[in-house]
Design an enzyme around this catalytic site. Structure first.
Site, PDB file in Angstrom:
ATOM      1  CE1 TYR A  41      -0.257  -9.422   1.006  1.00  0.00           C
ATOM      2  CE2 TYR A  41      -1.091 -11.331   2.195  1.00  0.00           C
ATOM      3  CZ  TYR A  41      -0.536 -10.055   2.198  1.00  0.00           C
ATOM      4  OH  TYR A  41      -0.255  -9.447   3.396  1.00  0.00           O
ATOM      5  CB  THR A  49      -6.091  -3.429   7.840  1.00  0.00           C
ATOM      6  OG1 THR A  49      -5.723  -4.523   6.988  1.00  0.00           O
ATOM      7  CG2 THR A  49      -5.226  -3.418   9.091  1.00  0.00           C
TER       8      THR A  49
HETATM    9  N1  LIG Z   1      -3.634  -6.844   7.877  1.00  0.00           N
HETATM   10  C1  LIG Z   1      -3.043  -7.999   8.055  1.00  0.00           C
HETATM   11  O1  LIG Z   1      -3.623  -8.938   8.647  1.00  0.00           O
HETATM   12  C2  LIG Z   1      -1.651  -8.234   7.534  1.00  0.00           C
HETATM   13  C3  LIG Z   1      -1.071  -9.483   7.792  1.00  0.00           C
HETATM   14  C4  LIG Z   1       0.221  -9.722   7.354  1.00  0.00           C
HETATM   15  C5  LIG Z   1       0.902  -8.723   6.684  1.00  0.00           C
HETATM   16  N2  LIG Z   1       0.305  -7.524   6.430  1.00  0.00           N
HETATM   17  C6  LIG Z   1       1.084  -6.525   5.698  1.00  0.00           C
HETATM   18  O2  LIG Z   1       1.118  -5.306   6.429  1.00  0.00           O
HETATM   19  C7  LIG Z   1       1.225  -4.196   5.531  1.00  0.00           C
HETATM   20  C8  LIG Z   1       0.144  -3.173   5.843  1.00  0.00           C
HETATM   21  O3  LIG Z   1      -1.103  -3.787   5.572  1.00  0.00           O
HETATM   22  P1  LIG Z   1      -2.494  -3.268   6.174  1.00  0.00           P
HETATM   23  O4  LIG Z   1      -3.180  -4.449   6.679  1.00  0.00           O
HETATM   24  O5  LIG Z   1      -2.303  -2.085   7.039  1.00  0.00           O
HETATM   25  O6  LIG Z   1      -3.218  -2.849   4.802  1.00  0.00           O
HETATM   26  P2  LIG Z   1      -4.070  -1.579   4.365  1.00  0.00           P
HETATM   27  O7  LIG Z   1      -4.879  -1.037   5.505  1.00  0.00           O
HETATM   28  O8  LIG Z   1      -4.754  -1.981   3.119  1.00  0.00           O
HETATM   29  O9  LIG Z   1      -2.939  -0.497   4.042  1.00  0.00           O
HETATM   30  C9  LIG Z   1      -2.066  -0.676   2.970  1.00  0.00           C
HETATM   31  C10 LIG Z   1      -1.337   0.626   2.742  1.00  0.00           C
HETATM   32  O10 LIG Z   1      -0.477   0.454   1.606  1.00  0.00           O
HETATM   33  C11 LIG Z   1      -0.725   1.537   0.715  1.00  0.00           C
HETATM   34  N3  LIG Z   1      -0.365   1.200  -0.656  1.00  0.00           N
HETATM   35  C12 LIG Z   1      -0.853   0.246  -1.473  1.00  0.00           C
HETATM   36  N4  LIG Z   1      -0.273   0.307  -2.684  1.00  0.00           N
HETATM   37  C13 LIG Z   1       0.617   1.345  -2.638  1.00  0.00           C
HETATM   38  C14 LIG Z   1       1.519   1.916  -3.555  1.00  0.00           C
HETATM   39  N5  LIG Z   1       1.612   1.483  -4.820  1.00  0.00           N
HETATM   40  N6  LIG Z   1       2.289   2.970  -3.143  1.00  0.00           N
HETATM   41  C15 LIG Z   1       2.201   3.439  -1.892  1.00  0.00           C
HETATM   42  N7  LIG Z   1       1.328   2.959  -0.971  1.00  0.00           N
HETATM   43  C16 LIG Z   1       0.554   1.917  -1.349  1.00  0.00           C
HETATM   44  C17 LIG Z   1      -2.209   1.822   0.876  1.00  0.00           C
HETATM   45  O11 LIG Z   1      -2.531   3.086   0.333  1.00  0.00           O
HETATM   46  P3  LIG Z   1      -4.043   3.451  -0.158  1.00  0.00           P
HETATM   47  O12 LIG Z   1      -4.791   3.862   1.083  1.00  0.00           O
HETATM   48  O13 LIG Z   1      -3.817   4.556  -1.121  1.00  0.00           O
HETATM   49  O14 LIG Z   1      -4.625   2.216  -0.780  1.00  0.00           O
HETATM   50  C18 LIG Z   1      -2.281   1.781   2.403  1.00  0.00           C
HETATM   51  O15 LIG Z   1      -1.793   2.978   2.946  1.00  0.00           O
HETATM   52  C19 LIG Z   1       1.143  -4.803   4.122  1.00  0.00           C
HETATM   53  O16 LIG Z   1       2.437  -4.952   3.589  1.00  0.00           O
HETATM   54  C20 LIG Z   1       0.501  -6.149   4.363  1.00  0.00           C
HETATM   55  O17 LIG Z   1       0.821  -7.087   3.362  1.00  0.00           O
HETATM   56  C21 LIG Z   1      -0.954  -7.261   6.841  1.00  0.00           C
END
Ligand SMILES: NC(=O)c1ccc[n+]([C@@H]2O[C@H](COP(=O)([O-])OP(=O)(O)OC[C@H]3O[C@@H](n4cnc5c(N)ncnc54)[C@H](OP(=O)(O)O)[C@@H]3O)[C@@H](O)[C@H]2O)c1
Length: 241
Positions: free
Chosen positions: A164, A199
């Site tokens: 990751y 999340t």
């Molecule tokens: N949460 C944190 O603390 C954090 C910190 C730093 C960066 N981020 C980044 O922020 C972004 C959003 O993360 P989040 O925390 O909101 O995560 P999340 O709640 O797990 O949401 C991830 C989203 O990406 C979608 N996804 C995964 N694989 C996919 C694919 N092959 N095609 C299309 N959609 C896909 C998921 O769809 P499904 O519902 O179908 O699985 C979901 O809608 C990510 O890039 C993550 O790396 C998050």
């Protein structure tokens, strides 16, 4: 062509992506809700519309060429152009990921979604973005991808991660290369970190809300024409590479 600003957010059916869509919708924009699962996408569109957002569904799996091509066709048909692309979809592949034990398939999954997926979607959407007066591309990265932070003793760097965190370092590097190639265009492309948000990605252990996490993406999506490109930012400012 639509008078409204047109945005597409990948992975917008939940988490930070859904809040980015809500935030862009609150600006009066028309927002494509990218979702790889049609039902989850439709549910998010309904929820956002109920909250007053001009949301439309965009079935979109970032790892699938045909799905991405269909998403381009859908936006072309609906709006004729794209103003803002937020590459938000991401996966961890499951943490922790000790480098000495990691399954190569885990690394492949993270890179396929978090890096190659961004390249695939960005390149496919570029012809539509080039029709915009002020195109913006936002890549949702993470400070865990900062090599400076990872190599600074005592810095908060998250769990050990062979897939990751390096996938986000890779994404940052790719963002810089896009900015380099697009430097003589009006396209601004930047990476943003939402901070540690509660999340599905982290079992809701994050300390910030998804709405707080969306703020950096909204800022980078609404940069003025003389704004930065090829940078890496969080709410506190520039993040070291
Ligand atoms: N949460 C944190 O603390 C954090 C910190 C730093 C960066 N981020 C980044 O922020 C972004 C959003 O993360 P989040 O925390 O909101 O995560 P999340 O709640 O797990 O949401 C991830 C989203 O990406 C979608 N996804 C995964 N694989 C996919 C694919 N092959 N095609 C299309 N959609 C896909 C998921 O769809 P499904 O519902 O179908 O699985 C979901 O809608 C990510 O890039 C993550 O790396 C998050």
């Amino acid at each position: 062509m639509s008078e409204k600003t047109i945005a597409l957010v990948t992975g917008a059916n939940k988490g930070i992506g859904q809040e980015i869509a809500a935030g862009l919708g609150a600006l009066g924009w028309s927002v494509g809700i990218g979702a790889r699962d049609e039902k989850r996408g439709e549910a998010a569109v309904e929820k956002l519309r109920a909250a007053g957002v001009d949301a439309f569904g965009v079935p979109l799996d970032v790892t699938d060429d045909a799905s991405v091509a269909a998403a381009v066709a859908l936006i072309e048909e609906r709006a004729g152009r794209l103003d803002v692309l937020v590459n938000n979809a991401g996966v961890t592949g499951g943490l922790p990921q000790e480098p000495t034990l990691v399954d190569p398939a885990t690394v492949r999954t993270a890179v396929e979604t978090n890096v190659i997926g961004v390249i695939r979607v960005t390149n496919a959407m570029l012809p539509l973005l080039r029709r915009s007066a002020s195109p913006r591309i936002v890549n949702m990265s993470s400070t865990v991808g900062s090599l400076t932070r990872q190599s600074t003793p005592g810095a908060e760097t998250g769990p050990i991660s062979a897939a990751y965190a390096p996938s986000k370092t890779f994404l940052n590097a790719v963002t810089v290369q896009y900015a380099k190639e697009l430097s003589d265009t009006n396209i601004l492309i930047n990476a943003g970190c939402p901070g540690y948000c509660a999340t599905d990605l982290n079992g809701f252990r994050g300390v910030r809300t998804p709405e707080q996490g969306a703020a950096i993406a909204i800022r980078l999506a609404t940069l003025p024409d003389d704004g930065p490109t090829g940078g890496f930012f969080d709410d506190a400012g520039v993040v070291p590479w």
